[in-house]
Design a protein around this motif. Structure first.
Motif, PDB file in Angstrom:
ATOM      1  N   THR A   1      22.850  18.428  33.706  1.00  0.00           N
ATOM      2  CA  THR A   1      23.070  18.960  35.055  1.00  0.00           C
ATOM      3  C   THR A   1      22.226  18.134  36.016  1.00  0.00           C
ATOM      4  O   THR A   1      21.366  17.365  35.594  1.00  0.00           O
ATOM      5  CB  THR A   1      22.694  20.449  35.164  1.00  0.00           C
TER       6      THR A   1
ATOM      7  N   ARG B   1      24.483  15.785  24.069  1.00  0.00           N
ATOM      8  CA  ARG B   1      25.101  15.396  25.330  1.00  0.00           C
ATOM      9  C   ARG B   1      24.342  14.193  25.899  1.00  0.00           C
ATOM     10  O   ARG B   1      23.501  13.607  25.235  1.00  0.00           O
ATOM     11  CB  ARG B   1      25.086  16.568  26.332  1.00  0.00           C
TER      12      ARG B   1
ATOM     13  N   ARG C   1      35.998  22.019  26.805  1.00  0.00           N
ATOM     14  CA  ARG C   1      34.771  22.723  26.438  1.00  0.00           C
ATOM     15  C   ARG C   1      33.625  21.757  26.181  1.00  0.00           C
ATOM     16  O   ARG C   1      32.515  21.942  26.684  1.00  0.00           O
ATOM     17  CB  ARG C   1      35.006  23.573  25.190  1.00  0.00           C
TER      18      ARG C   1
ATOM     19  N   LEU D   1      32.443  18.784  38.454  1.00  0.00           N
ATOM     20  CA  LEU D   1      33.046  17.729  37.642  1.00  0.00           C
ATOM     21  C   LEU D   1      33.492  16.531  38.473  1.00  0.00           C
ATOM     22  O   LEU D   1      33.773  15.464  37.920  1.00  0.00           O
ATOM     23  CB  LEU D   1      34.225  18.285  36.845  1.00  0.00           C
TER      24      LEU D   1
ATOM     25  N   TYR E   1      26.427  27.625  31.800  1.00  0.00           N
ATOM     26  CA  TYR E   1      27.404  27.352  30.742  1.00  0.00           C
ATOM     27  C   TYR E   1      28.292  28.587  30.618  1.00  0.00           C
ATOM     28  O   TYR E   1      27.976  29.642  31.170  1.00  0.00           O
ATOM     29  CB  TYR E   1      26.678  27.021  29.431  1.00  0.00           C
TER      30      TYR E   1
ATOM     31  N   ARG F   1      28.839  19.907  34.742  1.00  0.00           N
ATOM     32  CA  ARG F   1      29.962  20.835  34.578  1.00  0.00           C
ATOM     33  C   ARG F   1      30.075  21.811  35.750  1.00  0.00           C
ATOM     34  O   ARG F   1      31.080  22.506  35.880  1.00  0.00           O
ATOM     35  CB  ARG F   1      29.885  21.582  33.255  1.00  0.00           C
TER      36      ARG F   1
ATOM     37  N   GLU G   1      33.335  18.146  29.166  1.00  0.00           N
ATOM     38  CA  GLU G   1      32.731  18.362  30.480  1.00  0.00           C
ATOM     39  C   GLU G   1      31.207  18.430  30.390  1.00  0.00           C
ATOM     40  O   GLU G   1      30.501  18.196  31.381  1.00  0.00           O
ATOM     41  CB  GLU G   1      33.282  19.627  31.128  1.00  0.00           C
ATOM     42  N   GLY G   2      30.681  18.727  29.196  1.00  0.00           N
ATOM     43  CA  GLY G   2      29.241  18.798  29.010  1.00  0.00           C
ATOM     44  C   GLY G   2      28.548  17.449  29.063  1.00  0.00           C
ATOM     45  O   GLY G   2      27.312  17.383  29.111  1.00  0.00           O
TER      46      GLY G   2
END
Length: 447
Positions: free
Chosen positions: A183, A149, A98, A109, A196, A106, A101-102
């Motif tokens: 992103t 992030r 959860r 990946l 998300y 995401r 990956e942020g």
């Protein structure tokens, strides 16, 4: 693509060549941040643990030939060091990480290096007025950089603000694009919703609004007013075309030099189709929602304490795309949200202080927060979009400061969420949600 980036970085120099010889070299400024981010989540029992290590940051160029004009461009990067393959899900639930990956893209990946031209703007200043056009950062209650992030959330559009002589601030913005945090591209407004996790719709099925949400723009308005010496009022309105309108008001009263009281109310209502004419693909699938909150603040000589309460009323889920930013509510705690729930109570205690070490050569600023969050039943999809159980949330956040190395800003975040109450014995209600221990260690170097 290469020619595009070349043009971006060439523009300032072309502008410089057209300026008069009186323009000083200091008109150009190069700055940035190098960030290395380690993240680790320890899930309950045999459920899979996750870890990730990323490095990157941003490189920003600003050109200011005078006080009235500025050109800026910033390139952002996040590179995956690959200490764990995040494409392999947990064997029990079939779900991926959860939080980890942020740090990366995401939506892909396997993309181990993101490069994003996140800022590209022209800024004009005239007296108390300021207008920014292009790609930029903004900070509102529901759309903000959310610094947890590698790359912040960035927006594209127009932003105007003016400050009055009475210390009042007015802002208005028009947005037609958003790059959700970490992103690799900017999306249209409707396209960005669902980048998300989508959770469940009100019928208990997996949300189907990603790729099916229609919205072309957002209009935001803000007024920060100093009504009296002790009373301030903040107002925001966020209109998302074809989806919803969110009206937020926050009065703030200073009872004395040490004690203050704040209140907040957020009202949301559906606009047009709520994103899609089909109920199963609709993002805002309710008529309205409301949140009320109260916070008591106390300031000491070297510390600050607050006690906050929020209640999301039962009439509808509080909905705000998680791709757009964190929810700036009184009860917010890092590594969890109240978004997606209705009939939700939250009580949070915060304590901030600093520790001088080695005769002030080295100091630690710390934030301790303890929260109790009462959620609707996990099986009630109409009130609990992400099937989140009741939980107790504990955060320790440490910021390290070096007197002789001010550009170096490490941070350590330690989080634990403990499940409360009874809910069905299903690991999907626990995995990446509760009964977990989470650690972030971040090295920031600003230049």
């Amino acid at each position: 693509m290469r020619s595009f980036f070349f043009l971006i970085f060439l523009l300032p120099f072309l502008a410089t060549s057209q300026a008069t010889s009186k323009v000083e070299k200091s008109a150009s400024k190069l700055s940035g941040q190098w960030r290395t981010y380690y993240m680790n989540t320890f899930n309950n029992g045999s459920l899979k643990d996750f870890s990730a290590l990323a490095s990157g940051g941003k490189l920003k160029y600003q050109y200011r030939p005078n006080k009235k004009f500025e050109f800026g461009a910033a390139l952002y990067n996040s590179t995956n060091f690959g200490i764990q393959d995040l494409t392999i899900p947990d064997a029990t639930t079939g779900r991926l990480s959860r939080y980890e990956e942020g740090l990366f893209d995401r939506l892909d990946l396997e993309n181990d290096a993101i490069f994003l031209l996140g800022e590209l703007y022209l800024k004009f200043k005239f007296s108390a007025h300021e207008l920014t056009i292009g790609r930029m950062k903004i900070n509102s209650p529901l759309i903000n950089p959310q610094d947890g992030r590698m790359i912040p959330t960035l927006v594209q559009g127009l932003w105007y603000k003016v400050k009055t002589k009475k210390s009042n601030l007015f802002q208005i913005g028009f947005l037609n694009g958003i790059a959700p945090r970490t992103t690799s591209e900017f999306f249209g407004i409707g396209e960005s919703i669902g980048t998300y996790p989508v959770g469940r719709n009100i019928f208990g099925e997996s949300g189907q609004y990603f790729g099916n949400t229609k919205s072309d723009f957002i209009v935001l308005f803000n007024a920060n007013l100093k009504l009296t010496e002790k009373l301030e009022l903040g107002v925001w309105n966020q209109f998302v075309a074809n989806i919803s309108n969110s009206f937020y008001v926050k009065p703030k009263l200073a009872l004395n030099q040490k004690i203050g009281l704040e209140m907040e109310w957020l009202h949301q209502n559906k606009v047009d189709t709520g994103g899609n004419e089909l109920a199963a693909q609709r993002y805002f699938n309710q008529n309205s929602s409301d949140i009320v909150g109260l916070r008591l603040n106390y300031k000491g000589k070297t510390s600050a304490t607050s006690l906050s309460y929020n209640y999301i009323l039962p009439n509808g889920q509080f909905l705000s795309p998680r791709a757009w930013g964190r929810e700036d509510l009184f009860s917010f705690q890092k590594r969890e949200r109240s978004e997606g729930t209705a009939d939700n109570h939250a009580l949070v205690f915060n304590y901030r202080t600093n520790f001088p070490i080695l005769k002030d050569e080295f100091t630690i600023n710390s934030i301790f927060s303890l929260g109790r969050h009462w959620k609707p039943d996990v099986t009630n999809a109409e009130l609990n979009k992400y099937a989140m159980p009741d939980y107790t949330h504990i955060n320790f956040d440490f910021f390290f400061n070096f007197k002789n190395w001010k550009q170096f800003k490490p941070e350590l975040l330690i989080t634990s969420k403990i499940a409360n109450g009874d809910f069905p014995n299903n690991p999907s209600f626990i995995f990446n949600k509760v009964d977990l221990f989470h650690v972030d260690f971040i090295l920031n170097y600003n230049f």
